[in-house]
Design a protein around this motif. Structure first.
Motif, short mmCIF file in Angstrom:
data_model
loop_
_atom_site.label_atom_id
_atom_site.label_comp_id
_atom_site.label_asym_id
_atom_site.label_seq_id
_atom_site.Cartn_x
_atom_site.Cartn_y
_atom_site.Cartn_z
N GLY A 44 46.46 116.60 -19.96
CA GLY A 44 45.02 116.68 -20.11
C GLY A 44 44.41 117.88 -19.42
N VAL A 45 43.29 118.33 -19.95
CA VAL A 45 42.65 119.54 -19.44
C VAL A 45 42.12 119.35 -18.02
N GLU A 46 41.61 118.17 -17.68
CA GLU A 46 41.08 117.95 -16.33
C GLU A 46 42.19 118.06 -15.29
N GLU A 47 43.30 117.38 -15.56
CA GLU A 47 44.42 117.40 -14.60
C GLU A 47 45.03 118.80 -14.52
N GLN A 48 45.10 119.50 -15.63
CA GLN A 48 45.61 120.87 -15.61
C GLN A 48 44.68 121.78 -14.81
N ALA A 49 43.38 121.62 -14.97
CA ALA A 49 42.43 122.45 -14.21
C ALA A 49 42.55 122.18 -12.72
N LYS A 50 42.65 120.91 -12.35
CA LYS A 50 42.81 120.56 -10.92
C LYS A 50 44.09 121.17 -10.36
N GLN A 51 45.19 121.06 -11.10
CA GLN A 51 46.46 121.60 -10.62
C GLN A 51 46.43 123.12 -10.56
N SER A 52 45.81 123.74 -11.53
CA SER A 52 45.67 125.20 -11.52
C SER A 52 44.95 125.66 -10.26
N LEU A 53 43.85 124.98 -9.92
CA LEU A 53 43.09 125.35 -8.72
C LEU A 53 43.88 125.04 -7.44
N ALA A 54 44.66 123.96 -7.45
CA ALA A 54 45.52 123.65 -6.30
C ALA A 54 46.58 124.74 -6.14
N ASN A 55 47.15 125.20 -7.25
CA ASN A 55 48.15 126.27 -7.19
C ASN A 55 47.53 127.54 -6.63
N ILE A 56 46.31 127.85 -7.06
CA ILE A 56 45.61 129.03 -6.55
C ILE A 56 45.41 128.90 -5.05
N LEU A 109 48.08 129.68 -24.84
CA LEU A 109 48.45 129.99 -23.45
C LEU A 109 49.93 129.70 -23.25
N PRO A 110 50.55 130.33 -22.23
CA PRO A 110 51.95 130.04 -21.94
C PRO A 110 52.18 128.54 -21.74
N ALA A 111 53.33 128.07 -22.12
CA ALA A 111 53.73 126.66 -21.99
C ALA A 111 52.82 125.73 -22.78
N ASP A 112 52.05 126.29 -23.71
CA ASP A 112 51.08 125.55 -24.51
C ASP A 112 50.06 124.82 -23.64
N ALA A 113 49.71 125.45 -22.51
CA ALA A 113 48.72 124.90 -21.59
C ALA A 113 47.34 124.86 -22.23
N LEU A 114 46.47 124.04 -21.66
CA LEU A 114 45.10 123.93 -22.13
C LEU A 114 44.15 124.83 -21.35
N VAL A 115 44.55 125.20 -20.14
CA VAL A 115 43.70 126.03 -19.28
C VAL A 115 44.58 126.89 -18.36
N GLU A 116 44.11 128.09 -18.09
CA GLU A 116 44.72 128.99 -17.12
C GLU A 116 43.58 129.62 -16.33
N ILE A 117 43.76 129.72 -15.02
CA ILE A 117 42.71 130.27 -14.17
C ILE A 117 43.31 131.36 -13.30
N GLU A 118 42.61 132.50 -13.25
CA GLU A 118 43.03 133.59 -12.36
C GLU A 118 41.85 133.96 -11.48
#
Length: 124
Positions: A44-56, A109-118
Motif C-alpha cells: 500500500g501507498v501509505e505504508e510505502q510512504a512511511k517506510q520511505s521516510l523512515a529509510n531517509i 518506479l523501481p520494484a514496481d513501487a507506488l512512491v519514491e521520495i528523495e
C-alpha cells in the motif's frame, strides 16, 4: 565528498550511493518503501510512504541529521490519485517551516513501487 550508507536502509538497487555529502549539502537518492529488515516492499501507498521516510531518516542519522535538516523533497508517485494519502503521511513527518517540495506522477518506479521520495538536506 562523503558517501552515506546505512544498514538501516535498503541496499541500492543499482550503481548508486544512498547519499552523498558535499560541503554542507546532503543529497539523498530516492528511497522506496522497502523494509531493510526483510528487503521487501511494504504493501500500500501509505505504508510505502512511511517506510520511505523512515529509510531517509536512517540514512540522515548516519551523520547526525534528521528530517528537520531537509530543505527540498521530491515525491514520485505512480498514481497522482495517491497525493492526498501521501500528503497526510508527509505532514506527520515534517514540521513548519516545511521543506520546499515537488510531487510528480511517473509511469513506473523501481520494484514496481507506488512512491519514491528523495531529499536534499543541509548540515547546520
Amino acid at each position: 565528498m562523503q558517501r552515506l550508507n546505512s544498514d538501516q536502509a535498503p541496499k541500492a538497487l543499482g550503481p548508486y550511493s544512498q547519499g552523498m555529502v558535499t560541503g554542507n549539502t546532503v543529497f539523498l537518492s530516492g528511497q522506496l518503501g522497502i523494509d531493510p529488515a526483510t528487503n521487501q516492499l511494504k504493501d500500500g501507498v501509505e505504508e510505502q510512504a512511511k517506510q520511505s521516510l523512515a529509510n531517509i531518516q536512517n540514512v540522515l542519522s548516519t551523520i547526525d541529521l534528521s528530517l528537520k535538516n531537509v530543505v527540498k523533497v521530491t515525491v514520485f508517485l505512480k498514481d497522482l490519485d495517491h497525493f492526498a494519502a501521501v500528503n497526510e503521511i508527509y505532514a506527520n513527518h515534517f514540521e513548519e517551516p516545511y521543506p520546499a517540495r515537488s510531487c510528480v506522477q511517473v509511469a513506473k518506479l523501481p520494484a514496481d513501487a507506488l512512491v519514491e521520495i528523495e531529499v536534499i538536506a543541509e548540515k547546520a
